[in-house]
Scaffold this active site. Sequence first.
Site, PDB file in Angstrom:
ATOM      1  N   LYS A 123       9.983 -34.829 -30.252  1.00  0.00           N
ATOM      2  CA  LYS A 123      11.355 -34.870 -29.738  1.00  0.00           C
ATOM      3  C   LYS A 123      12.188 -35.942 -30.443  1.00  0.00           C
ATOM      4  O   LYS A 123      13.350 -35.700 -30.790  1.00  0.00           O
ATOM      5  CB  LYS A 123      11.307 -35.136 -28.228  1.00  0.00           C
ATOM      6  CG  LYS A 123      12.663 -34.993 -27.526  1.00  0.00           C
ATOM      7  CD  LYS A 123      12.480 -35.032 -26.024  1.00  0.00           C
ATOM      8  CE  LYS A 123      13.824 -35.168 -25.297  1.00  0.00           C
ATOM      9  NZ  LYS A 123      14.606 -33.924 -25.288  1.00  0.00           N
ATOM     10  N   GLN A 171       3.595 -32.783 -20.470  1.00  0.00           N
ATOM     11  CA  GLN A 171       3.668 -31.623 -21.369  1.00  0.00           C
ATOM     12  C   GLN A 171       3.250 -31.944 -22.795  1.00  0.00           C
ATOM     13  O   GLN A 171       3.744 -31.350 -23.745  1.00  0.00           O
ATOM     14  CB  GLN A 171       5.062 -30.986 -21.316  1.00  0.00           C
ATOM     15  CG  GLN A 171       5.343 -30.398 -19.937  1.00  0.00           C
ATOM     16  CD  GLN A 171       6.521 -29.450 -19.889  1.00  0.00           C
ATOM     17  OE1 GLN A 171       7.447 -29.569 -20.678  1.00  0.00           O
ATOM     18  NE2 GLN A 171       6.487 -28.519 -18.961  1.00  0.00           N
TER      19      GLN A 171
END
Lengths: 165, 575
Positions: free
Chosen positions: B163, B114
């Site tokens: 992240k 992703q």
Amino acid sequence: MEKRWISLFVENDIGVLAKISGLFAGKAYNLESLTVGMTEDETVSRMTIRLKSDDETFEQIKKQLNRCVEVIKVIDFTNSPIHMKELLFVKIRKCSKGDMEELYRIAEVFGVSIIDYDPESVLMECVQTESKNNDLINLLSSDFKTIEVVRGGSVAIESISKTEW
Amino acid sequence: MKQVRGTSLLVKALREEGVDTVFGYPGGLVTDIFDELYLQDAIKVILPRHEQALVHEADGYARSTGKVGVCLVTGGPGATNMVTGIATAYYDSVPLVCLSGQVTSNLIGDDAFQEADIIGITRSICKYGVIVNERKNLGKILKEAFYIARTGKPGPVLVDLPKNIMVELGSDDYPETVNLRGYKPSTKVHIGQLKKAVDLLKASQKPIFLIGGGVNIAGASAELTKLVDLTKIPVVTTMMGKGSIDTKHAYYLGNVGMHGSYAANMAITECDLLFSIGTRFSDRVTSKISEFARKAKIVHIDIDTASISKNIKVDIPIVADAKEAIEAMLKYVKEHDTTEWLKQLETWKASHPLTMQNNQGLTAKKILDHINETFNDAIIVTDVGQHQMWTTQFLELNENMKLLTSGGMGTMGYGFPAAIGAKIGNQEKQIICISGDGGMQMNIQELATAVAEELPVIICLFNNSSLGMVRQVQTLFYEKHYSSVCTRRRKACDLRCSGSSDQCPVYSPDFVALAKSYGAEGIRVTSDKEIGTAFEEALKNTKSPTIIEFIMDKDELVLPMVQGGKPLYNMILEY
């Protein structure tokens, strides 16, 4: 359609070069050369851009550049007194003895340095205006068979005296 | 100094920016952010069913409230699904902050799961896009994102959040000020230029105001109305400018452009001064540029320098916020003698009023007339196509009746999610979505969102079994070659048939049954006699959306129409 020059101050960040070149590509502006490097302030990069356009498109290009958040300043160099030079390397190979002599003469006349050679090859380094570099390439390609050219695109800075180009 | 995770600073930033609603779709790269949102109550999180619709919802929320819409999606497909929504917002100058999850910094470039270069993908459709490279820059970047989105010519800003940075500890400082050396939007009007413009206005015999979406965005309706009342100069609007002045105002002539009114397009053609505010002269407005306002001097006020003299060369350019410019103008203008000019305009209005070719049976105009008569405090949101053009022609707007529509991008699938966003931002207002059977199915899944959030949006679905706008173009310019526009077509059909009839296979889906399967309501209307009762029924449903499916004639055309590239005065008036 005329040749124009822009000096562009931009944030020295990831993706800014892509943003500027993408703007030219996306809007079908005619970008001819673009050089970029860091300035005395390491957070700022400066681009020298050569392009071809009509007056209206040129106005629009400057506005579109100004509109980018990453662009700090747009300067139109087209009619300003500036110093502008381009780095050019030319490698000429498979030279006869006569060719070698001719090349050394050309180098002298054009004010070009020969920075490397062997019995059959010569490497020239030329820091000249773009049009002088064009002249040199034209001359060399008509007289010599095996030449290899790499050019860096022009960089420019405003004159101090404001008279010299 | 207090050390907090990136997620905590993000939520603090949202609160300080006054964000009360986030449109968010979770995924692997944003689970930490969703966890942080779970632990608080100040910000509501709406869960749409697709990220494209998610952005349209934030867009509808932003357009209808004037606040910044906030999107939160995961990386990869979550981020790429936002692309159409971002482009739509960019073209119509809608302030959005789009937050996308990104893979951990040291995985970027590895084709990680992703991973998508969403900054690169959206570079030409964002006002600004930035990846947070270090935890210490997070606060500054978020502050700048909101500032850039809402100031100057507003637009979407994308912030990519790796992240690891969102879980890293760092300062919880959220800056109060912004200092961007490359971005200093100016709103102030140059009085010297403005006086020159007013002088031109005073010297003109046939002046006209052309008002674009910029006046709506600037919230300058009251000022514009004052200006028109004071000067007695007639007004035309672009599609995005519609509603900036009461459509029943005596000096209002309607929209200009491809489907503009005859009077408005003729006014542009014959005026001797075109005073334009907040428009970017899109090709749908100007049509053939060399013939556009060919007899006029042109004044152009816009907040975006790049919009001035881009398509139309102007005589007096003024870079300013529409509201500030009009306020300043009010000091210098006076009543204009426009009696003769107004007489001419009235003649055009009377000779070619906006109308439909066919007034029998169930028509768009009858439905819109009903809306005009029934509602006095509503937001109407359209999708894209014929129904949109009829709405911009026949809908009456004023300070309590507003229109949201996808103008620049013309995004099918925009209407219904944008209506959901508008309802979330305006619970007290009636929201009516007008859509076609094509566009409705581009984001039909949002029925689930509307049911979940108990949003009683009324959806007027104009079902003509066709992609009507393209069909219209085929009728007029392609010898009725109805290529790929029949939405009732089945495999067994003749490829070259002339369109649906009673003998055709049944329409798929059954919108009424479909609505019900989602827990919404559905009503099918086949006759103009049922319009009133259908709306009455829909208004009784206060807990979920209601689809009113209007079965309409496929052959009806939106007229007038100016063919692309033809002069504005060259209108097809009947067929």
